[in-house]
Design a protein around this motif. Structure first.
Motif, PDB file in Angstrom:
ATOM      1  N   GLY A  14       6.919   8.149  -7.662  1.00 38.21           N
ATOM      2  CA  GLY A  14       8.052   7.600  -6.723  1.00 38.21           C
ATOM      3  C   GLY A  14       9.190   8.669  -6.377  1.00 38.21           C
ATOM      4  N   GLY A  15       8.736   9.889  -6.399  1.00 36.79           N
ATOM      5  CA  GLY A  15       9.448  11.084  -6.051  1.00 36.79           C
ATOM      6  C   GLY A  15       9.412  11.348  -4.419  1.00 36.79           C
ATOM      7  N   GLY A  16      10.126  12.393  -4.107  1.00 38.94           N
ATOM      8  CA  GLY A  16      10.034  12.367  -2.483  1.00 38.94           C
ATOM      9  C   GLY A  16       8.888  12.966  -2.068  1.00 38.94           C
ATOM     10  N   ILE A  17       8.230  13.974  -2.670  1.00 36.64           N
ATOM     11  CA  ILE A  17       6.701  14.407  -2.341  1.00 36.64           C
ATOM     12  C   ILE A  17       5.910  13.247  -2.755  1.00 36.64           C
ATOM     13  CG2 ILE A  17       5.059  15.932  -2.765  1.00 36.64           C
ATOM     14  CD1 ILE A  17       7.092  18.185  -2.701  1.00 36.64           C
ATOM     15  N   GLY A  18       6.017  12.593  -3.956  1.00 36.09           N
ATOM     16  CA  GLY A  18       4.898  11.789  -4.563  1.00 36.09           C
ATOM     17  C   GLY A  18       4.722  10.685  -3.700  1.00 36.09           C
ATOM     18  N   GLU A  19       6.097   9.898  -3.242  1.00 39.11           N
ATOM     19  CA  GLU A  19       5.980   8.689  -2.343  1.00 39.11           C
ATOM     20  C   GLU A  19       5.120   9.248  -1.079  1.00 39.11           C
ATOM     21  OE1 GLU A  19       8.851   5.343  -0.472  1.00 39.11           O
ATOM     22  OE2 GLU A  19       9.731   6.996  -1.449  1.00 39.11           O
ATOM     23  N   ALA A  20       5.555  10.405  -0.497  1.00 35.84           N
ATOM     24  CA  ALA A  20       4.896  10.687   0.743  1.00 35.84           C
ATOM     25  C   ALA A  20       3.322  10.872   0.515  1.00 35.84           C
ATOM     26  CB  ALA A  20       5.498  11.937   1.383  1.00 35.84           C
ATOM     27  N   VAL A  21       2.824  11.434  -0.444  1.00 35.78           N
ATOM     28  CA  VAL A  21       1.566  11.582  -1.024  1.00 35.78           C
ATOM     29  C   VAL A  21       0.794  10.133  -1.138  1.00 35.78           C
ATOM     30  CG1 VAL A  21       0.109  12.421  -2.859  1.00 35.78           C
ATOM     31  CG2 VAL A  21       1.780  13.828  -1.943  1.00 35.78           C
ATOM     32  N   ALA A  22       1.476   9.242  -1.783  1.00 29.37           N
ATOM     33  CA  ALA A  22       1.089   8.048  -1.931  1.00 29.37           C
ATOM     34  C   ALA A  22       0.505   7.317  -0.477  1.00 29.37           C
ATOM     35  CB  ALA A  22       1.552   7.086  -2.766  1.00 29.37           C
ATOM     36  N   ASN A  23       1.559   7.579   0.312  1.00 23.09           N
ATOM     37  CA  ASN A  23       1.547   6.946   1.522  1.00 23.09           C
ATOM     38  C   ASN A  23       0.297   7.448   2.434  1.00 23.09           C
ATOM     39  OD1 ASN A  23       3.868   5.508   1.151  1.00 23.09           O
ATOM     40  ND2 ASN A  23       5.231   6.712   2.161  1.00 23.09           N
ATOM     41  N   VAL A  24       0.225   8.651   2.365  1.00 21.02           N
ATOM     42  CA  VAL A  24      -0.899   9.660   3.148  1.00 21.02           C
ATOM     43  C   VAL A  24      -2.241   9.256   2.464  1.00 21.02           C
ATOM     44  CG1 VAL A  24      -2.074  11.746   3.528  1.00 21.02           C
ATOM     45  CG2 VAL A  24       0.541  11.340   3.965  1.00 21.02           C
ATOM     46  N   LEU A  25      -2.269   9.077   1.182  1.00 17.54           N
ATOM     47  CA  LEU A  25      -3.524   8.701   0.489  1.00 17.54           C
ATOM     48  C   LEU A  25      -4.006   7.449   0.597  1.00 17.54           C
ATOM     49  CD1 LEU A  25      -3.363  10.677  -2.950  1.00 17.54           C
ATOM     50  CD2 LEU A  25      -4.930  11.206  -1.140  1.00 17.54           C
ATOM     51  N   VAL A  26      -3.067   6.664   0.529  1.00 15.89           N
ATOM     52  CA  VAL A  26      -3.752   5.029   0.697  1.00 15.89           C
ATOM     53  C   VAL A  26      -4.010   4.906   2.341  1.00 15.89           C
ATOM     54  CG1 VAL A  26      -2.767   2.621   0.634  1.00 15.89           C
ATOM     55  CG2 VAL A  26      -2.261   4.050  -1.271  1.00 15.89           C
ATOM     56  N   GLY A  27      -3.252   5.482   3.148  1.00 18.22           N
ATOM     57  CA  GLY A  27      -3.475   5.239   4.782  1.00 18.22           C
ATOM     58  C   GLY A  27      -4.918   5.938   4.789  1.00 18.22           C
ATOM     59  N   SER A  28      -5.372   7.140   4.108  1.00 16.42           N
ATOM     60  CA  SER A  28      -6.572   7.604   4.450  1.00 16.42           C
ATOM     61  C   SER A  28      -7.595   7.061   3.556  1.00 16.42           C
ATOM     62  CB  SER A  28      -6.458   9.217   3.991  1.00 16.42           C
ATOM     63  OG  SER A  28      -5.492   9.767   4.722  1.00 16.42           O
ATOM     64  N   GLY A  29      -7.369   5.666   2.845  1.00 19.33           N
ATOM     65  CA  GLY A  29      -8.648   5.177   2.300  1.00 19.33           C
ATOM     66  C   GLY A  29      -8.703   5.227   0.901  1.00 19.33           C
ATOM     67  N   LEU A  53      -0.325  -1.842   4.505  1.00 18.53           N
ATOM     68  CA  LEU A  53      -1.655  -2.004   4.597  1.00 18.53           C
ATOM     69  C   LEU A  53      -2.263  -2.998   3.642  1.00 18.53           C
ATOM     70  CD1 LEU A  53      -1.776   2.236   4.178  1.00 18.53           C
ATOM     71  CD2 LEU A  53      -2.200   0.943   6.121  1.00 18.53           C
ATOM     72  N   PRO A  54      -2.732  -4.086   4.272  1.00 22.86           N
ATOM     73  CA  PRO A  54      -3.121  -5.105   3.492  1.00 22.86           C
ATOM     74  C   PRO A  54      -4.490  -4.771   2.628  1.00 22.86           C
ATOM     75  CG  PRO A  54      -2.563  -5.927   5.649  1.00 22.86           C
ATOM     76  CD  PRO A  54      -2.537  -4.338   5.661  1.00 22.86           C
ATOM     77  N   ALA A  55      -5.255  -3.933   3.258  1.00 24.99           N
ATOM     78  CA  ALA A  55      -6.268  -3.207   2.420  1.00 24.99           C
ATOM     79  C   ALA A  55      -6.242  -2.192   1.488  1.00 24.99           C
ATOM     80  CB  ALA A  55      -7.546  -2.974   3.745  1.00 24.99           C
ATOM     81  N   ALA A  56      -5.034  -1.912   1.177  1.00 25.34           N
ATOM     82  CA  ALA A  56      -4.512  -0.828   0.256  1.00 25.34           C
ATOM     83  C   ALA A  56      -5.144  -1.185  -1.281  1.00 25.34           C
ATOM     84  CB  ALA A  56      -2.965  -0.684   0.092  1.00 25.34           C
ATOM     85  N   ARG A  57      -5.497  -0.233  -1.897  1.00 26.91           N
ATOM     86  CA  ARG A  57      -6.038  -0.300  -3.240  1.00 26.91           C
ATOM     87  C   ARG A  57      -5.177   0.341  -4.118  1.00 26.91           C
ATOM     88  NH1 ARG A  57     -11.913   2.083  -2.179  1.00 26.91           N
ATOM     89  NH2 ARG A  57     -10.760   3.296  -0.896  1.00 26.91           N
ATOM     90  N   VAL A  58      -4.134  -0.310  -4.510  1.00 23.68           N
ATOM     91  CA  VAL A  58      -3.209   0.351  -5.298  1.00 23.68           C
ATOM     92  C   VAL A  58      -2.638  -0.290  -6.537  1.00 23.68           C
ATOM     93  CG1 VAL A  58      -0.618   1.536  -5.104  1.00 23.68           C
ATOM     94  CG2 VAL A  58      -2.049   0.939  -3.121  1.00 23.68           C
ATOM     95  N   GLU A  59      -2.660   0.344  -7.858  1.00 20.78           N
ATOM     96  CA  GLU A  59      -2.049  -0.306  -9.095  1.00 20.78           C
ATOM     97  C   GLU A  59      -1.064   0.786  -9.563  1.00 20.78           C
ATOM     98  OE1 GLU A  59      -5.166  -1.401 -12.044  1.00 20.78           O
ATOM     99  OE2 GLU A  59      -6.691  -1.571 -10.345  1.00 20.78           O
ATOM    100  N   TRP A  60      -0.375   0.405 -10.742  1.00 16.87           N
ATOM    101  CA  TRP A  60       0.715   1.315 -11.178  1.00 16.87           C
ATOM    102  C   TRP A  60       0.543   1.296 -12.634  1.00 16.87           C
ATOM    103  CZ3 TRP A  60       4.369  -1.007 -14.361  1.00 16.87           C
ATOM    104  CH2 TRP A  60       4.595  -2.202 -13.975  1.00 16.87           C
ATOM    105  N   HIS A  61       1.145   2.249 -13.400  1.00 20.90           N
ATOM    106  CA  HIS A  61       1.293   2.305 -14.724  1.00 20.90           C
ATOM    107  C   HIS A  61       2.466   3.275 -15.161  1.00 20.90           C
ATOM    108  CE1 HIS A  61      -0.359   2.607 -19.005  1.00 20.90           C
ATOM    109  NE2 HIS A  61       0.449   3.655 -18.909  1.00 20.90           N
ATOM    110  N   ALA A  62       3.620   2.646 -15.865  1.00 20.17           N
ATOM    111  CA  ALA A  62       4.723   3.176 -16.291  1.00 20.17           C
ATOM    112  C   ALA A  62       4.372   4.014 -17.365  1.00 20.17           C
ATOM    113  CB  ALA A  62       5.762   2.139 -16.639  1.00 20.17           C
ATOM    114  N   ALA A  63       4.727   5.416 -17.231  1.00 14.56           N
ATOM    115  CA  ALA A  63       4.569   6.285 -18.240  1.00 14.56           C
ATOM    116  C   ALA A  63       5.822   7.352 -18.504  1.00 14.56           C
ATOM    117  CB  ALA A  63       3.234   7.151 -18.209  1.00 14.56           C
ATOM    118  N   ASP A  64       6.292   7.728 -19.803  1.00 18.46           N
ATOM    119  CA  ASP A  64       7.292   8.679 -19.841  1.00 18.46           C
ATOM    120  C   ASP A  64       6.394   9.925 -20.294  1.00 18.46           C
ATOM    121  OD1 ASP A  64       9.108  10.328 -20.805  1.00 18.46           O
ATOM    122  OD2 ASP A  64      10.080   9.049 -22.189  1.00 18.46           O
ATOM    123  N   LEU A  65       6.490  10.928 -19.328  1.00 17.33           N
ATOM    124  CA  LEU A  65       5.543  12.291 -19.684  1.00 17.33           C
ATOM    125  C   LEU A  65       6.419  13.016 -20.541  1.00 17.33           C
ATOM    126  CD1 LEU A  65       4.383  12.834 -15.923  1.00 17.33           C
ATOM    127  CD2 LEU A  65       3.247  11.706 -17.761  1.00 17.33           C
TER     128      LEU A  65
END
Length: 278
Positions: A14-29, A53-65
């Protein structure tokens, strides 16, 4: 590894770089398991990706690092999900004069930026070793290879992360697990405080958009480059610092001058504040 073949565990999603990375990765398949602290934010991020991206394969898991038990649970989920790429993108910032740094904050920075990636990687190694191909990408900083006034604590965490990535890469050289390190320069995100923004302006520090960092990370994933730093003259500074660090010691006069001491609070002001607090 091609993005379309990757199943990525992304911390700090959810961070600035993290969100951008998620967008690029999912957009690349790529398939992406988003990890962060806020369930609501992660769920919203997943929905947003799926709407675009309707075909996006995304899941999430909440974690306190900050918690070992939470890291263990995240590693278990990622293994069950069969991740083959781990991207350590979670991090916290710290800026200011070292003599004003608070010990509790130092512990938090080192824990999040260094200890957590180490523990999560260790927890996932048995799973990753069993795969035909696996990658661990540590998103560090140029400040993991070049110390800068005002960033003593942050540099310590990122120097440590880079050393960890380098040593583990060599330790696992005869396995199918590749460990990589990406060192962005200053990036335009909410990660930067107002003080950092002023410091960057005073010192002429150039900044990149998060999308550029994300594209470089995707390139790193697919080309399997072991280490990469972003930006000029930062890349040159990293090289010089690695060969002869003392040569750069005199180059940071402006940076030192840009560090402002925190204003001292008078006893009278403290007393007034305590009255209002009651």
């Amino acid at each position: 590894m091609k993005a379309a073949e990757s199943r990525v565990l992304l911390t700090g999603a959810g961070g600035g770089i993290g969100e951008a990375v998620a967008n690029v990765l999912v957009g690349s398949g790529a398939s992406v398991l988003l990890a962060g602290r806020s369930p609501a934010r992660l769920a919203a991020q997943m929905r947003g990706l799926q709407q675009r991206l309707p075909a996006a394969r995304v899941e999430w898991h909440a974690a306190d690092l900050q918690q070992a038990s939470s890291i263990t649970a995240l590693a278990r989920q990622a293994s069950t999900w069969n991740c083959n790429v781990v991207i350590h993108c979670a991090g916290v910032a710290e800026f200011g004069r070292f003599d004003e740094a608070e010990p509790e904050r130092m512990a938090q920075v080192l824990s999040t930026n260094l200890w957590a990636p180490m523990v999560l990687t260790q927890s996932l190694l048995p799973h990753l070793r069993g795969l035909a191909q696996a990658q661990v990408i540590c998103v560090g900083s140029v400040l993991g290879a070049m110390g800068l006034p005002g960033f003593s604590v942050y540099c310590a965490s990122k120097f440590g992360l880079r050393g960890f990535a380098q040593a583990l890469r060599r330790e696992l050289a005869d396995t199918r697990v590749l460990v990589q390190y990406l060192g962005p320069r200053s990036t335009r995100t909410k990660f930067n405080s107002a003080q950092v923004e002023d410091y960057n302006q005073a010192t002429g520090t150039r900044m990149d958009a998060p999308a550029r960092v994300a594209q470089e990370l995707l390139r790193m994933l697919e080309t399997r480059t072991v280490e990469r730093f972003l930006g000029f003259p930062e890349k040159l500074g990293v090289r010089v610092n690695g060969l002869a660090p003392v040569l750069l010691d005199s180059a940071f006069k402006t940076h030192r001058a840009s560090l402002r001491a925190r204003p001292q609070t008078s006893p009278q002001t403290i007393n007034e504040a305590m009255k209002h607090a009651r």
